[in-house]
Design a protein around this motif. Sequence first.
Motif, PDB file in Angstrom:
ATOM      1  N   UNK A  81     -15.972 -14.258  -8.567  1.00  0.00           N
ATOM      2  CA  UNK A  81     -16.579 -13.114  -7.888  1.00  0.00           C
ATOM      3  C   UNK A  81     -15.535 -12.221  -7.215  1.00  0.00           C
ATOM      4  N   UNK A  82     -14.361 -12.792  -6.891  1.00  0.00           N
ATOM      5  CA  UNK A  82     -13.360 -12.047  -6.142  1.00  0.00           C
ATOM      6  C   UNK A  82     -12.124 -11.741  -6.983  1.00  0.00           C
ATOM      7  N   UNK A  83     -12.246 -11.929  -8.306  1.00  0.00           N
ATOM      8  CA  UNK A  83     -11.155 -11.642  -9.235  1.00  0.00           C
ATOM      9  C   UNK A  83     -11.568 -10.510 -10.150  1.00  0.00           C
ATOM     10  N   UNK A  84     -10.686  -9.532 -10.332  1.00  0.00           N
ATOM     11  CA  UNK A  84     -10.991  -8.369 -11.165  1.00  0.00           C
ATOM     12  C   UNK A  84      -9.952  -8.310 -12.279  1.00  0.00           C
ATOM     13  N   UNK A  85     -10.268  -8.989 -13.369  1.00  0.00           N
ATOM     14  CA  UNK A  85      -9.308  -9.162 -14.457  1.00  0.00           C
ATOM     15  C   UNK A  85      -8.858  -7.842 -15.051  1.00  0.00           C
ATOM     16  N   UNK A  86      -9.785  -6.910 -15.216  1.00  0.00           N
ATOM     17  CA  UNK A  86      -9.447  -5.645 -15.863  1.00  0.00           C
ATOM     18  C   UNK A  86      -8.357  -4.902 -15.093  1.00  0.00           C
ATOM     19  N   UNK A  87      -8.440  -4.943 -13.793  1.00  0.00           N
ATOM     20  CA  UNK A  87      -7.445  -4.239 -12.970  1.00  0.00           C
ATOM     21  C   UNK A  87      -6.330  -5.160 -12.494  1.00  0.00           C
ATOM     22  N   UNK A  88      -6.447  -6.439 -12.857  1.00  0.00           N
ATOM     23  CA  UNK A  88      -5.492  -7.454 -12.390  1.00  0.00           C
ATOM     24  C   UNK A  88      -5.344  -7.404 -10.867  1.00  0.00           C
ATOM     25  N   UNK A  89      -6.511  -7.344 -10.208  1.00  0.00           N
ATOM     26  CA  UNK A  89      -6.552  -7.317  -8.756  1.00  0.00           C
ATOM     27  C   UNK A  89      -7.381  -8.481  -8.235  1.00  0.00           C
ATOM     28  N   UNK A  90      -7.053  -8.893  -7.042  1.00  0.00           N
ATOM     29  CA  UNK A  90      -7.730 -10.042  -6.441  1.00  0.00           C
ATOM     30  C   UNK A  90      -8.028  -9.722  -4.980  1.00  0.00           C
ATOM     31  N   UNK A  91      -9.178 -10.182  -4.534  1.00  0.00           N
ATOM     32  CA  UNK A  91      -9.589  -9.910  -3.151  1.00  0.00           C
ATOM     33  C   UNK A  91      -9.020 -10.929  -2.172  1.00  0.00           C
ATOM     34  N   UNK A  92      -8.205 -11.820  -2.641  1.00  0.00           N
ATOM     35  CA  UNK A  92      -7.662 -12.884  -1.793  1.00  0.00           C
ATOM     36  C   UNK A  92      -6.143 -12.936  -1.932  1.00  0.00           C
ATOM     37  N   UNK A  93      -5.508 -13.660  -1.017  1.00  0.00           N
ATOM     38  CA  UNK A  93      -4.063 -13.882  -1.036  1.00  0.00           C
ATOM     39  C   UNK A  93      -3.792 -15.385  -1.040  1.00  0.00           C
ATOM     40  N   UNK A  94      -2.624 -15.782  -1.549  1.00  0.00           N
ATOM     41  CA  UNK A  94      -2.273 -17.197  -1.634  1.00  0.00           C
ATOM     42  C   UNK A  94      -0.895 -17.396  -1.013  1.00  0.00           C
ATOM     43  N   UNK A  95      -0.747 -18.519  -0.248  1.00  0.00           N
ATOM     44  CA  UNK A  95       0.500 -18.782   0.470  1.00  0.00           C
ATOM     45  C   UNK A  95       0.953 -20.226   0.262  1.00  0.00           C
ATOM     46  N   UNK A  96       2.274 -20.396   0.213  1.00  0.00           N
ATOM     47  CA  UNK A  96       2.913 -21.714   0.294  1.00  0.00           C
ATOM     48  C   UNK A  96       3.845 -21.679   1.499  1.00  0.00           C
ATOM     49  N   UNK A  97       3.635 -22.582   2.445  1.00  0.00           N
ATOM     50  CA  UNK A  97       4.472 -22.655   3.641  1.00  0.00           C
ATOM     51  C   UNK A  97       4.621 -21.279   4.287  1.00  0.00           C
TER      52      UNK A  97
END
Length: 617
Positions: A81-97
């Motif tokens: 629901x929060x991934x927009x493949x066509x625009x390669x955009x995402x409504x979330x962020x991901x972090x390591x440390x």
Amino acid sequence: MNKRYCDNNREQLRKAIGILCMVALSLAVASCNADEEDSIKENPYSGGREPLTVKLLSETPDPETAGPGAEVTFKAAGLAKYSHKAENKFDFEFYISDEQCEIAAATDSTLTIIIPENVSSGTTYLVLENQIFYGPYFNVSGSVSVDQGFEFYKTGPSHGSIFACVPWSGNTQQTTEFYLCGDFEQSKNSSYAGLLMVNNEKGLINFGTANKFALKYGIYWRIYVDDGNTISSYSAKLSGMDSWKADKESPKALLYGWFNDYERWSSVTLDGFSFRNVLLVNNDMTVMTEKRKFPDPDGNMKEINIPVFNGGTDMLNGIIRAFSTTDGKIIAVTNSRWHVHIDYENTTCSTDGKAIIPAEIYTAIKSVMRMDEYGTLDLGYRRSIVTPEEALPGANGEIKDACMTNDESIIIVGDLTAFDGKTANNIVKLDKNGVVDDAFSANVGAGADGEITKITYTSYTDEEGIPQERIVIVGGFTTFNGKSVPGLAVLNVDGTFDIEFELKKMEGGRPNFAKIVDLTPYSDIHKPHLVISGTFNKYAGITRQGFLILDMKGNAIQEFNVPGRFYGELYDAQYSLTSDYANGLLLTGDFTSFDGKRMNNIVMLKVDVKNVVNTYE
């Protein structure tokens, strides 16, 4: 008026008040119900935002470990629901440390990210609409990792810290064994230790190992100090050890700290005798002894076995550092004001010969003293020229630490305003004869604007094959000789800055330990690095949580800085072979966690220098 009549009236009044309160409460409730019927027509919580169904699962990612630039896929749920493949955009962020990662792809059940160029191992998490969803701990691959074969890190010594890690005098390129000095106990059921021995393979070497570690007890864990008013109890400790430099053919070890019993001499072997914070022992850590005769109360001479070493300080203060010299002397740095030894010529013993009645001699000292191998005070060292029986003034303030350089000069640090009557901005250097080095004082200039708590000295060969000497200081200072520094400075032994080293910005806290260690001492190409611990969480803008390995220019090369969060404080770092005989780094101190693993004040790291990308400037 009749008392019973008054009591009846009061009881009737209380009942009347109670009835009135009940009536008033009923009217209020009825009024509220009427208002509710008029004003609330629907559920006040309807129409609110539905809870997010997103999850970042704790399952192992694929691959389980990876380095910068690699793609890693994590298991997730509810991301479509929060991934927009066509625009390669995402409504979330991901972090390591706490370092943001580039998102390569996402499905409803997977999330693929790219490991950043600079990142340490740590907790992963996803941020969506200001909500955080935690995932698994991720190990960033690099050239430094915990040596799982060195199993002693899982238990460590019992109940205490490790203040020093000292290489065994018999170490060669193929043998790696160390003494551990501290305030720990031998085991959970013992009140003795302060001294242990480990090897690089699995760790602990048992007490009683012949010709190497023949101890049975070590030091007693408590000392009792009588200050003239009260008797107080403190934790005894061995602060460190130095190998005897004067006689290589008959190796010995110099122990120092805050203790008055060793191998149960004072408590069991010989009543009336006490060690005093320093002791020269055999290479297997046993006490050197000799037989002497003492008169008992009847005048009969009794032969008693006593320790050869007889000297030290009063028990109100321990010895901070003690150093062996090439001419067979002992230099001791202390906040104590007295050298103490037993005058054997005037000492008597009990009738059964199991106790002595010592005749103790106290001689005034100030900050630094020199003794011979028997513990006798050198009255020609640091005494007033005008009045030889008086010691030089010594430190104005509290000494925290000290080191000895190759030429046997002593550098002393602490919370100091003066030394021997000369200005000392928390650091001072004494030459081999115990005289303040004025050239060093001129070079450090304004010195530190706060106390210096630790100093380490390292003599090493640099990458060009040139011998070098450096001291590293840490503490509660923000400037050193006018230069802004975050509580850490790397200096030449003459007190000037190492101009090649430039410490980058630290955030979130301060360093509490730093030492230069050659990571390839037996190689043709040497790799000296600065090992740092502290309370900081960022270095040069990158998350590095409490632990750093810097090159000698101050760079935190990614391959050496992949371990995750460190909790605690290092007291020592030594080059060592690992359990599989590769390059390693043995860390000791007072710490509970390292790289996501529970620690007990000791850990061996594997350090693969060959795999490090050549990013040295």
